[in-house]
Design an enzyme around this catalytic site. Structure first.
Site, mmCIF file in Angstrom:
data_model
loop_
_atom_site.group_PDB
_atom_site.id
_atom_site.type_symbol
_atom_site.label_atom_id
_atom_site.label_comp_id
_atom_site.label_asym_id
_atom_site.label_seq_id
_atom_site.Cartn_x
_atom_site.Cartn_y
_atom_site.Cartn_z
ATOM 1 N N ASP A 165 0.822 -1.225 0.000
ATOM 2 C CA ASP A 165 0.000 0.000 0.000
ATOM 3 C C ASP A 165 0.849 1.266 0.000
ATOM 4 O O ASP A 165 0.450 2.290 0.534
ATOM 5 C CB ASP A 165 -0.965 0.038 1.213
ATOM 6 C CG ASP A 165 -1.779 -1.225 1.307
ATOM 7 O OD1 ASP A 165 -2.295 -1.660 0.273
ATOM 8 O OD2 ASP A 165 -1.878 -1.799 2.409
ATOM 9 N N HIS B 147 -4.383 -2.296 -5.950
ATOM 10 C CA HIS B 147 -3.800 -0.987 -6.230
ATOM 11 C C HIS B 147 -4.944 -0.026 -6.506
ATOM 12 O O HIS B 147 -5.876 -0.385 -7.202
ATOM 13 C CB HIS B 147 -2.961 -1.023 -7.501
ATOM 14 C CG HIS B 147 -1.791 -1.929 -7.430
ATOM 15 N ND1 HIS B 147 -0.788 -1.770 -6.512
ATOM 16 C CD2 HIS B 147 -1.456 -2.978 -8.178
ATOM 17 C CE1 HIS B 147 0.122 -2.705 -6.718
ATOM 18 N NE2 HIS B 147 -0.267 -3.459 -7.715
HETATM 19 P P1 GDP Z 1 -0.307 0.084 -3.756
HETATM 20 O O1 GDP Z 1 -0.912 -1.224 -3.384
HETATM 21 O O2 GDP Z 1 1.133 0.184 -3.377
HETATM 22 O O3 GDP Z 1 -0.547 0.437 -5.174
HETATM 23 O O4 GDP Z 1 -1.012 1.195 -2.870
HETATM 24 P P2 GDP Z 1 -2.581 1.483 -2.687
HETATM 25 O O5 GDP Z 1 -3.164 1.805 -3.982
HETATM 26 O O6 GDP Z 1 -3.250 0.458 -1.863
HETATM 27 O O7 GDP Z 1 -2.525 2.728 -1.704
HETATM 28 C C1 GDP Z 1 -2.108 3.920 -2.083
HETATM 29 C C2 GDP Z 1 -3.225 4.924 -1.857
HETATM 30 O O8 GDP Z 1 -2.668 6.178 -1.819
HETATM 31 C C3 GDP Z 1 -4.222 4.966 -3.011
HETATM 32 O O9 GDP Z 1 -5.496 5.352 -2.513
HETATM 33 C C4 GDP Z 1 -3.661 6.053 -3.918
HETATM 34 O O10 GDP Z 1 -4.640 6.698 -4.708
HETATM 35 C C5 GDP Z 1 -3.108 6.986 -2.911
HETATM 36 N N1 GDP Z 1 -1.914 7.722 -3.316
HETATM 37 C C6 GDP Z 1 -0.826 7.321 -4.022
HETATM 38 N N2 GDP Z 1 0.100 8.294 -4.048
HETATM 39 C C7 GDP Z 1 -0.417 9.324 -3.334
HETATM 40 C C8 GDP Z 1 0.074 10.599 -2.956
HETATM 41 O O11 GDP Z 1 1.188 10.996 -3.269
HETATM 42 N N3 GDP Z 1 -0.753 11.369 -2.183
HETATM 43 C C9 GDP Z 1 -1.985 10.964 -1.777
HETATM 44 N N4 GDP Z 1 -2.715 11.778 -1.024
HETATM 45 N N5 GDP Z 1 -2.470 9.760 -2.087
HETATM 46 C C10 GDP Z 1 -1.699 8.964 -2.863
#
Ligand code: GDP
Length: 429
Positions: free
Chosen positions: A12, A40
């Site tokens: 995440d 994701h």
């Molecule tokens: P992954 O499994 O590593 O792809 O991560 P996730 O998608 O589960 O969690 C990342 C969350 O953070 C998602 O809701 C993204 O939209 C959000 N996100 C990613 N980068 C950023 C950022 O730089 N700022 C903010 N506020 N949210 C972000």
């Protein structure tokens, strides 16, 4: 050239966003491990999507999306996901599925549920997607490859063998209904119908693509600390989350991986059980959880509230080292803008000694965080595109962490969108 996007922590970290962003300049995006047990979240011009199986590059017309041999492939889930994005107006992805990928069987999901029931309070916090039973069977050599769908006689023989074994457990350990090979065969015929148009000799396809100079992105799931070997065993996932495994889970030579972008979140979150040294609780945690990610830190697959903590330099330095990091993408930094002061975990105290090297599990259970507090920047940094335009305290936070983890932070993400990214020169590169 091959680039990998992987996680330094517990998952995440925002890999989906970084992959989606980097996919703009890639030809092929490939998932190489894990299954539909994590998700994701991606936000782009088509809307907001939670992907579980499809690679995060599916939103571009120019990319080919591949399910590699290392993936735990749940065929109905994959095609549900394709449907869910095309329904929202995304063009049908160019999709290929490795003929060597193995299939998550309906009984894998059942065994996952039955085992969690059996363990009750002592469970591992599985997402019940069948991942652990799937990988157990794969390495016990009773798994079903996609290619097996094309020889029904052999397939039935395999299923009969599987049923013999599984039924002993179902009858005597779990006291649940037994499996029938013929019924499973009917399900697999349906799976074959779904997957047939996409089946491909992926390693050969990638071999040719590399010769043609194509850019390939390997997309990792979860992060280093959930790696079966190098993570917080046994509170780990059942496949390797490391970039190195990308070579195996996609079928490419390891030396082709030229760039390893390790995604590190500006604070910590984790799902499931296991030691989490910099964890915070109560109102402090609730506030970070509410403000975190995009719309709060809740599991993309399960909706479970994530456990929250401060940035952990010990875990992240280790996480980056095991990935073989060439670049750190430091994400979700905008979320911290509300804090007057930001604690950072800079060491672990274990039995009276302080270390910055991540320990094995039994020592980790005894570790207490050594915190250092940095001043916050008390402002909204979303929309900023140049590193020098970030508030000084924000730059100090980034540079402090870079000095601690000793890997170059070359990308800073300050929002969930593709365009919310700041590129940065690092003296470590
Ligand atoms: P992954 O499994 O590593 O792809 O991560 P996730 O998608 O589960 O969690 C990342 C969350 O953070 C998602 O809701 C993204 O939209 C959000 N996100 C990613 N980068 C950023 C950022 O730089 N700022 C903010 N506020 N949210 C972000």
């Amino acid at each position: 050239m091959v680039k990998a996007v992987v996680g330094a922590n517990w998952g995440d970290e925002g890999k989906g966003k970084i992959t989606d962003m980097m996919a703009e300049n890639a030809d092929i995006i490939i998932r190489f491990q894990g299954g539909a047990n994590a998700g994701h979240t991606i936000i782009n011009e088509y809307g907001k999507f939670a992907l579980h199986t499809l690679p995060s590059g599916v939103f571009y017309k120019h990319t080919t999306s591949i399910i590699g041999n290392g993936v735990a492939l749940n065929i109905p889930v994959l095609f549900e996901e394709v449907k869910s994005i095309t329904e929202k107006g995304v063009p049908a992805p160019k999709l290929l599925v490795s003929d060597r990928a193995q299939i998550v069987m309906p009984y894998h999901i059942l065994f996952d549920q039955y085992e969690e029931e059996r363990l009750a309070g002592k469970s591992f916090g599985s997402t019940k997607s069948g991942i652990a039973p799937f990988y157990s069977d794969k390495y016990a050599k009773i798994g079903i490859q996609v290619s097996d769908l094309f020889d029904e006689k052999l397939l039935l023989e395999k299923l009969q063998k599987v049923c013999e074994l599984k039924n002993v457990m179902l009858e005597h350990l779990y006291h649940k209904p037994l499996l029938k090979a013929e019924e499973l065969l009917v399900t697999l015929r349906e799976y074959k119908r779904m997957v047939e148009p996409y089946v491909c000799d992926v390693s050969l396809y990638l071999h040719k693509a590399l010769k043609e100079g194509k850019t390939i992105l390997l997309e990792g799931q979860l992060g280093t600390l959930k790696d079966t070997d190098h993570g917080i065993y046994p509170m780990v996932t059942s496949s390797s989350t490391l970039a190195a495994y990308g070579a195996i889970g996609a079928g490419i030579p390891p030396y082709e991986i030229k760039q390893i972008v390790t995604v590190c979140k500006a604070y910590s979150s984790a799902v499931g059980a296991g030691a989490f040294v910099s964890e915070i609780f109560g109102e402090e945690a609730d506030e970070l959880r509410r403000r975190g990610g995009d719309g709060g830190e809740y599991g993309a697959t399960t909706g479970r509230p994530r456990r929250m903590g401060w940035f952990d330099c010990v875990a992240s330095k280790y996480g980056c080292r095991l990935q073989g990091t060439t670049d750190v993408a430091f994400t979700v930094l905008d979320v911290l803008g509300y804090l007057d002061e930001i604690p950072v975990c800079v060491g672990y105290e274990i039995d009276g000694e302080v270390t910055t090297d991540f320990p094995v599990t039994y020592k980790l259970e005894r570790a207490k965080p050594v915190l250092q507090t940095l001043p916050g920047w008390k402002s909204d940094i979303r929309g900023i595109r140049k590193y020098e335009d970030l508030p000084e305290n924000c730059r100090n936070y980034i540079e402090f962490i870079e000095r601690q983890i000793k890997y170059p932070i070359t990308m800073v993400s300050n929002g969930p969108g593709r365009e919310d990214i700041i590129y940065r020169e690092s003296s470590l590169k």
